[in-house]
Design an enzyme around this catalytic site. Structure first.
Site, short mmCIF file in Angstrom:
data_model
loop_
_atom_site.label_atom_id
_atom_site.label_comp_id
_atom_site.label_asym_id
_atom_site.label_seq_id
_atom_site.Cartn_x
_atom_site.Cartn_y
_atom_site.Cartn_z
N ARG A 1 -5.65 -5.19 20.76
CA ARG A 1 -4.89 -6.38 20.53
C ARG A 1 -4.04 -6.88 21.53
O ARG A 1 -3.84 -8.18 21.85
CB ARG A 1 -4.17 -6.33 19.13
CG ARG A 1 -5.17 -6.28 18.01
CD ARG A 1 -4.39 -5.91 16.76
NE ARG A 1 -5.56 -5.66 15.69
CZ ARG A 1 -4.99 -5.79 14.18
NH1 ARG A 1 -3.99 -5.57 14.09
NH2 ARG A 1 -6.14 -5.75 13.49
N GLU B 1 4.53 0.45 7.27
CA GLU B 1 5.19 -0.26 8.17
C GLU B 1 6.49 -0.48 8.41
O GLU B 1 7.14 -0.45 9.50
CB GLU B 1 4.68 -1.89 8.36
CG GLU B 1 4.89 -2.72 9.38
CD GLU B 1 4.35 -4.05 9.24
OE1 GLU B 1 3.53 -4.63 8.23
OE2 GLU B 1 4.62 -4.99 10.12
N LEU C 1 0.91 -1.24 -0.07
CA LEU C 1 -0.20 0.06 0.10
C LEU C 1 0.84 1.24 0.02
O LEU C 1 0.51 2.04 -0.69
CB LEU C 1 -0.93 -0.01 1.14
CG LEU C 1 -2.20 -1.10 0.92
CD1 LEU C 1 -2.92 -1.10 2.41
CD2 LEU C 1 -2.90 -0.56 -0.18
N ALA C 2 1.64 1.24 0.65
CA ALA C 2 2.67 2.50 0.91
C ALA C 2 3.44 2.76 -0.33
O ALA C 2 3.55 3.78 -0.81
CB ALA C 2 3.59 2.43 2.23
N GLY C 3 4.11 1.60 -0.74
CA GLY C 3 5.04 1.73 -1.97
C GLY C 3 4.40 2.10 -3.32
O GLY C 3 4.46 2.87 -4.11
N HIS D 1 2.13 -10.50 14.17
CA HIS D 1 1.31 -9.97 13.19
C HIS D 1 1.88 -8.77 12.49
O HIS D 1 2.01 -8.53 11.48
CB HIS D 1 0.02 -9.87 13.62
CG HIS D 1 -0.87 -9.27 12.67
ND1 HIS D 1 -1.09 -9.90 11.36
CD2 HIS D 1 -1.77 -8.04 12.61
CE1 HIS D 1 -2.06 -9.22 10.53
NE2 HIS D 1 -2.40 -7.91 11.33
N ARG E 1 -0.51 -1.04 17.77
CA ARG E 1 -1.50 -0.61 16.65
C ARG E 1 -2.79 -0.95 16.74
O ARG E 1 -2.97 -2.29 17.21
CB ARG E 1 -0.87 -0.90 15.25
CG ARG E 1 -1.53 -0.58 14.15
CD ARG E 1 -1.03 -0.91 12.63
NE ARG E 1 -1.05 -2.28 12.57
CZ ARG E 1 -1.91 -3.13 12.31
NH1 ARG E 1 -3.10 -2.39 12.29
NH2 ARG E 1 -2.08 -4.18 11.94
#
Lengths: 666, 249
Positions: free
Chosen positions: A337, A453, A43-45, A429, A463
């Site tokens: 979490r 990330e 997603l970032a790249g 995770h 997170r």
């Protein structure tokens, strides 16, 4: 070295607007002469590469997979947060910001987190414009659900495949730029070195995974979007190829590594079944909207279940302990979490685990199936529906919501979760730690940026669910395209960067030497042998619970393992061809070094916060005990020739807009 | 259980390649098919032999990397799963298992079971997108309501993972299911309307250039598709294509 986060002055809600207004720009004619490297196409790249190319820069994008569409963001299931307040439940930018700061246990940087919350709404607009098929209500508007650690419904989703749909959106934007020739795509390439020339990131050495050739690529800025390092534990929910090499190589060239010990153990994964298991599969947090988590109240019942003499469906309500609802009545099954994971471990350690290994708890949908069934029967006017009919209707609703997750569970375990509760256990995770970056997402090496990330900036010590997708796309679509430009404004007269300089020659030689050593070693043990041993050390001593003794021992064990690795590892085949064993060996070598730094970081942090739980620091009720006076800082490690001599720098976190409190979900 | 594996070994694109036999012992029912392959590779490395090369990554059926043709079926026995989701409990002690790469002109073998599927990326690059730049100034996401039924159908088409099982299964090596899934997703949504005609013409043109075969409507692709992409998408693409072709200047 003095760490300067370069946070803009002013009230928090104005910082980003003001910064964007004042930041330097590069004019379109100059952008054509500037090259940008993007490593990783998740997603970032993918979003950064597409956006930078749209703006006019020449982009080179790299991924180790055979196609940019396969980056591991694709596997994210549950959703993406955005402060849209479509549900009119009191959501706002400030509340998303506050929830994220609190969820991160007050160990993240306020300014970055506020910006994340601020741009979140634009992400949803952008994705819808791209044709991302989010879930909708019958009226045609977007649907939302809830995730852990919050009391509003702000999570947008596409069944259990939100990551896939968002990544395919970013991938299509990327392919559009590839077609235009603005992005040159290098699939099946792995970055092995960062090239630093006169203190600035100027390129990378990448290995072509088909021909084995080491290639030199130059650029005016390098964006590392290479994801997290959960695979240091061997077993995790990460893809098999996910690795730390790009980030670690940048670290060794001078980029500080921040909060390496902050790892997220996700509470709902399919439990470990055997020694030959290669990875763990996540069951989305969205399931906790409707699933209730429990273990038997009595040890005898748990024992009987483990021996196969008793079935979970035979236990009455009184014989069950819904321990999250009991301990945290206000958030119940939707606690964050880290809290949910520790609570599961606590029950299993007390002898109440429900599978053969004793490390599993139930995630039960029977109540939800019945509830949905009744509502559906009412909607259809079936007022005298039988129990079977109600359950049938309820199962259809649950299937529509979570069908693919239930199917995935059944394929792996051979159990039908519509009939019997799922068995789940926490697993590694996500990693909140990563390369230290300033407000512009630049690392301590000028020209080297870290997004998604791969950086440390937004999630503190824990997170919240559905925030990783938000951060990846925020960094790539809306933050880096501006902030990288500020740096590149000084590069307009640089011209093309030659790859024939000493720095490139030297970096290529370093990569070549590592490859030669591994191939010529002719040891007796496989790469996986070492990776599994590293994983065990990390899981036992640097996992859900850490202690001085355990961490001290782990550091010594990892040092010994590293020595043995270089003496005994066996990598077959040649360098000049497809060689997956060599790829793994190069990654594991870096994981071993990182593992030691993670343990050092965990040992240094004498408090419990978020995912970092030190046995010595807990309240009488077993909750994490922070030490705000001494540890409200980001630990940022400087490489110094060896992980054991890494130097600690501290970025103090000054909370000006949120009052630091004990985190409570009770 | 003990098994006999017959695996396609091919050292490179130019090598002719051949099936080789590998016995394997101690396989457990709960192992995934790829964990069984890991086990074989560990043994091969231990003996100083080169392990079998295959694509894989997420191991949860979503990245689309894994791609094995097992006993004459793409992704092996079982429906609605990828190779990585296939478990050894689908096999019996003493079985012989044949493992081959995807075979199609547009997917040349790189090594052993690994093939080059970059043709799929080029088909997407030919038009599988909505031309909207990143700006943060697009319409509010709720400004255009989309009927739930259309959104759901678009989603179903969009779940394609690009693994190529449809191509490997098709006797003509046609990529119609893959291409039609993307064309359908965007044709069903208002955002995709503006470029719909160009999109379908360009993507189909690129598909032909890559050397994929024609569709003869046998429906084998739908049966083997791990994500259950429906043949309806092919019908929809044909409709889109025809409309675009007759209305083109």
């Amino acid at each position: 070295m003095k760490l300067d986060a370069r946070i803009p002055e002013g009230p928090i809600e104005n910082k980003w607007t003001k910064h964007k207004a004042e930041i330097r720009l590069v004019n379109p004619a100059n952008k054509r002469h500037i090259d940008v490297i993007v490593v990783g196409t998740g997603l970032a790249g993918a979003s950064a590469a597409a956006s930078m190319a749209e703006m006019g820069y020449n982009v080179k994008a790299f991924c180790f997979q055979d196609s940019p569409r396969r980056a591991h963001s694709i596997a994210a299931q549950g959703g993406i947060n955005a402060a849209k307040n479509y549900q009119n439940d009191g959501d706002s930018t400030y509340r998303l910001f506050y929830d994220t700061i609190k969820g991160g246990d007050y160990r993240s940087r306020e300014a970055n987190v506020y910006r994340l919350a601020e741009v979140s709404a634009s992400i949803i607009d952008q994705c819808v414009a791209q044709g991302v098929p989010f879930a909708r209500e019958y009226g045609g508007l977007l649907d939302n659900r809830s995730f852990g650690g919050v009391q509003v419904s702000r999570t947008f989703y596409a069944k259990g495949q939100t990551g896939q749909q968002l990544l395919l959106g970013a991938y299509s934007a990327l392919e559009r730029q590839i077609a235009k020739g603005k992005v040159k795509m290098y699939a099946r390439h792995e970055m092995l070195e960062l090239v630093v020339v006169e203190g600035k990131a100027r390129g990378i050495i990448a290995r072509n995974l088909i021909t084995g050739e080491l290639e030199r690529h130059s650029a005016h800025a390098v964006l590392l979007c290479s994801g997290g390092y959960g695979n240091v534990f061997f077993l995790s929910t990460n893809a098999m190829g996910s690795n730390v090499t790009a980030a670690w190589r940048a670290h060794k060239k001078g980029a500080l590594f921040a909060n390496p010990c902050f790892t997220q153990i996700h509470p709902t994964c399919i439990p470990v079944s055997g020694e030959l298991q290669s990875k763990l599969t996540l069951m989305s947090e969205s399931l906790r909207n409707d699933g209730r988590i429990w273990v038997p109240a009595k040890k005898e019942d748990a024992e009987a279940i483990r021996q196969g003499k008793l079935k979970p469906t035979q236990l009455t309500e009184e014989q069950r302990d819904y321990y999250l609802e009991r301990r945290y009545p206000s958030f119940g099954n939707l606690v964050p979490r880290d809290v949910a994971s520790r609570a599961a471990k606590e029950r299993c350690d007390a002898g109440l685990g429900v599978n053969a290994t004793g490390e599993a708890v139930y995630l039960d949908f029977s109540a939800a199936i019945e509830r949905y069934g009744k509502t559906e029967a009412n909607i259809r006017g079936l007022h005298s529906a039988s129990k079977e009919e109600i359950l049938k209707l309820g199962k259809d609703i649950v299937e529509a919501k979570y069908g693919n997750l239930f199917q995935m569970y059944e394929k792996i375990t051979d159990d039908n979760p519509y009939e019997t509760p799922m068995r789940i256990y926490p697993a590694v995770h996500y990693t909140m730690g990563g390369l230290w970056v300033d407000y512009n997402l630049m690392t301590t090496i000028p020209g080297c940026f870290a997004l998604g990330e791969a950086n440390f900036s937004d999630h503190g010590a824990n997170r919240l669910g559905a925030s990783a997708l938000m951060q990846g796309l925020a960094d790539g679509y809306f933050v880096a395209p501006y902030t990288v430009g500020d740096y590149l404004a000084d590069e307009i007269l640089t011209g093309t960067i030659s790859t024939d300089t000493d720095a490139f020659v030297q970096a290529e030689k370093e990569a070549q030497d590592r490859i030669d050593h591994l191939l010529n070693n002719k040891g007796s043990k496989t790469v996986d042998h070492f990776h599994k041993r590293l994983g065990k050390i990390m899981w036992n001593e640097c996992g859900m619970e850490r202690s001085v003794e355990g961490l001290t021992k782990a550091i010594a064990d990892i040092q010994a393992l590293r020595e043995e690795f270089y003496k005994e590892v066996r990598v077959p085949g040649k360098a000049e061809t497809v060689n997956p064993e060599l790829e793994k060996a190069l990654r594991v070598a870096d994981f071993i070094e990182l593992g030691e730094l993670m343990c050092r970081d965990a040992l240094e942090r004498n408090e419990s916060c978020g995912g970092h739980f030190r046995a010595e620091y807990q309240t009488p009720e077993g909750e994490a005990l922070r030490d705000d006076e001494n540890f409200t800082f980001v630990s940022a490690w400087e490489y110094n020739g060896d992980p054991s001599s890494a130097k600690l720098h501290k970025e103090d976190l000054n909370y000006q807009f949120v009052e630091v409190k004990t985190r409570s979900y009770k | 259980m003990n098994l006999t594996l017959k695996i396609w070994r091919q050292s490179g694109p130019k090598d002719k390649g051949a099936m080789k036999t590998y016995p394997i012992q101690g396989v457990e029912a709960d192992m995934s098919f790829l964990e069984m392959m890991d086990m074989l590779n560990e043994q091969l490395v231990g003996k100083g032999e080169e392990p079998v090369v295959f694509d894989h990554d997420c191991r949860e059926g979503i990245c689309g990397s894994c791609s094995m043709y097992i006993n004459g079926e793409a992704h092996g026995p079982g429906r609605g799963i990828t190779t990585c989701q296939l478990h050894m409990r689908s096999f019996n002690d003493g079985d012989t298992i044949y493992i081959e790469p995807w075979r199609a002109k547009a997917f040349p073998v790189i090594k052993d079971l690994m093939v080059d599927r970059s043709s799929f990326d080029r088909v997407i690059a030919a038009g599988g997108y909505v031309s909207v730049n990143t700006s943060g100034n697009t319409l509010d996401a709720n400004a255009i309501p989309i009927p739930k039924e259309d959104a759901d159908k678009a989603f179903d088409a969009a779940t394609c993972i690009g693994c190529g099982a449809c191509v490997a299964t098709c006797k003509n090596s046609s990529a119609m299911l893959f291409v039609s899934a993307k064309v359908s997703q965007l044709a069903l949504l208002p955002q995709g309307q503006v470029e719909a005609a160009d999109r379908v013409l360009n993507m189909v043109h690129q598909m032909d250039l890559e050397g994929f075969g024609s569709c003869t409507n046998t429906g084998a692709c739908e049966v083997e598709c791990p994500k259950g992409i429906s043949l309806e998408n092919i019908a929809r693409m044909n409709r889109e294509f025809l409309t675009a072709a007759v209305s083109a200047d």
